[in-house]
Design a protein around this motif. Structure first.
Motif: not given
Lengths: 113, 116
Positions: A6-9, A87-90, A105-107
């Motif tokens: 996931q390119l954007d944290s 929210a956090e997206y996985f 690692t989630g965005t």
């Protein structure tokens, strides 16, 4: 080895603006793809899944994702975000052989009023 | 709706203690999983089980063991807790393949474990 990137944290976006959360995977075999959302202090909730068929998948809360086999991507999109989408997206991948899921690692999506 | 229940939302233990994290699912799922979630690392698989009394190591099994005596219950055991095991622990369950296709996982709300 399988991996999910996931390119954007962190992605900040204004309310009612569109958003795209990027996910790329590495696998030489067939995959099944999932997006999960995690609200604060909660577990993960399934947003949408791609198992087969149409490459454009619609999920809950107005989200959709497109499976692109040549780009090995499964980006998540929403045309107009709400504050409640913070929210956090996985992104997750399950390969055709084996039992494991592989998670990115989630965005962290923050919607700004 | 599938319900995956983790016995504790928050837990504080001391180093060296034996810690049990319990997970129960009510949908007769064959597959169950334990993950730990840490900032910047996403979810990492500790152990999973594809049937009663069956288990397989995930990516980070060191310092952990599991027990699956009944289909609905999957326990994670920290044999001798250490401070680097402070984390959020997530349990999940899923059906096996359906006509060759994997099914999604369903998650519990997590247990935030602090080891002092």
């Amino acid at each position: 080895a399988q991996s999910v990137t996931q390119l954007d944290s962190q992605v900040p976006v204004f309310e009612e603006a569109p958003v795209e959360l990027r996910c790329n995977y590495s696998s030489s075999v067939s995959v099944y793809l999932f997006w999960y959302v995690q609200y604060p202090n909660q577990g993960l909730q399934l947003l949408l899944k791609y198992l087969s068929g149409s490459t454009l998948v619609k999920g809950i809360n107005g989200f959709e994702a497109e499976f692109n086999k040549s780009q090995t991507s499964f980006h998540l999109r929403k045309p107009s975000v709400h504050i409640s989408d913070t929210a956090e997206y996985f992104c997750a991948v399950r390969i055709n052989t084996g039992n494991q899921f592989y998670f990115g690692t989630g965005t962290s999506l923050t919607v700004i009023p | 709706d599938v319900k995956v229940t983790q016995s504790s939302r928050y837990l504080v233990k001391r180093t060296g203690e034996k810690v049990f994290l319990e997970c129960v699912q009510d949908m007769d799922h064959e597959n169950m999983f334990w993950y730990r979630q840490d900032p910047g690392l996403g979810l990492r698989l500790i152990y999973f089980s594809y049937d009663v009394k069956m288990k397989e190591k995930g990516d980070i099994p060191e310092g952990y063991s599991v027990s699956r005596e009944k289909k609905e219950r999957f326990s994670l055991i920290l044999e001798s807790a250490s401070t680097n095991q402070t984390s959020m622990y997530l349990c999940a369950s899923s059906l096996p393949r359906d006509r060759g296709r994997w099914q999604p996982q369903h998650f519990g709300d997590g247990t935030r474990l602090s080891i002092l």
